[in-house]
Design an enzyme around this catalytic site. Structure first.
Site, short mmCIF file in Angstrom:
data_model
loop_
_atom_site.label_atom_id
_atom_site.label_comp_id
_atom_site.label_asym_id
_atom_site.label_seq_id
_atom_site.Cartn_x
_atom_site.Cartn_y
_atom_site.Cartn_z
N CYS A 47 0.80 -1.24 0.00
CA CYS A 47 0.00 0.00 0.00
C CYS A 47 0.82 1.28 0.00
O CYS A 47 0.26 2.36 -0.03
CB CYS A 47 -0.94 -0.01 1.20
SG CYS A 47 -0.09 0.17 2.78
N CYS A 93 1.39 -4.78 8.27
CA CYS A 93 1.16 -3.37 7.94
C CYS A 93 -0.21 -2.97 8.49
O CYS A 93 -1.21 -3.64 8.24
CB CYS A 93 1.18 -3.19 6.42
SG CYS A 93 0.66 -1.55 5.89
N CYS A 96 -2.84 -1.96 5.32
CA CYS A 96 -3.39 -2.95 4.38
C CYS A 96 -3.45 -4.35 4.95
O CYS A 96 -3.97 -5.26 4.30
CB CYS A 96 -2.62 -2.92 3.07
SG CYS A 96 -0.98 -3.66 3.14
N CYS A 116 12.25 -8.28 11.96
CA CYS A 116 12.84 -9.12 10.92
C CYS A 116 11.85 -9.16 9.77
O CYS A 116 10.80 -9.80 9.87
CB CYS A 116 13.08 -10.52 11.51
SG CYS A 116 13.94 -11.62 10.40
FE FE Z 1 0.53 -1.95 3.60
#
Ligand code: FE
Length: 131
Positions: A47, A93, A96, A116
């Site tokens: 995204c 994330c 998204c 990581c």
């Molecule tokens: Fe994202």
């Protein structure tokens, strides 16, 4: 951000899809950013949200890009991942929901965290290219 899996498939490369949407992992020492040292920002390949800055990247020796913190605490989400008989903390994330990698407690100061992250979940923007 709502997208169907079909839309994600069109939007992402097969490798990005495998990592971000199917929680895949790239083989160590094969990703494009594990040994990458330029100054700039690593954004979500799904995204485009800025996730990690080069100033928090360090050489962990694991073969994956490693950071001691995200750009902002609200940029990523984490939760206990008990799949594959392991007890790890998955990093996603926030915007998204794409799978990025895992976070461990053996990182350097000041946070002691090791994010990581798969190279295939990231895109790099050089410092001067920032908007
Ligand atoms: Fe994202």
């Amino acid at each position: 951000m709502k997208r169907t899996e079909e839309e994600w498939k069109k939007e992402l490369t097969p490798e990005e899809y495998r990592i971000l949407r199917e929680k895949g992992t790239e083989a160590p020492f094969t990703g494009k950013y594990y040994n990458h040292k330029e100054e700039g920002t690593y954004t979500c390949a799904g995204c485009g949200t800025p996730l990690f800055g080069s100033e928090s990247k360090y050489e962990s020796g694991t073969g994956w890009p490693s950071f001691y913190k995200p750009i902002g605490e609200d940029k990523v989400e984490s939760w206990e991942d008990r799949s594959y008989g392991m007890n790890r903390t998955e990093v996603l994330c926030s915007k998204c929901g794409g799978h990025l990698g895992h976070v461990f407690d053996d990182g350097p100061r000041p946070t002691g965290k090791r994010y990581c992250i798969n190279s295939g979940a990231l895109k790099f923007k050089k410092k001067q290219e920032k908007e």
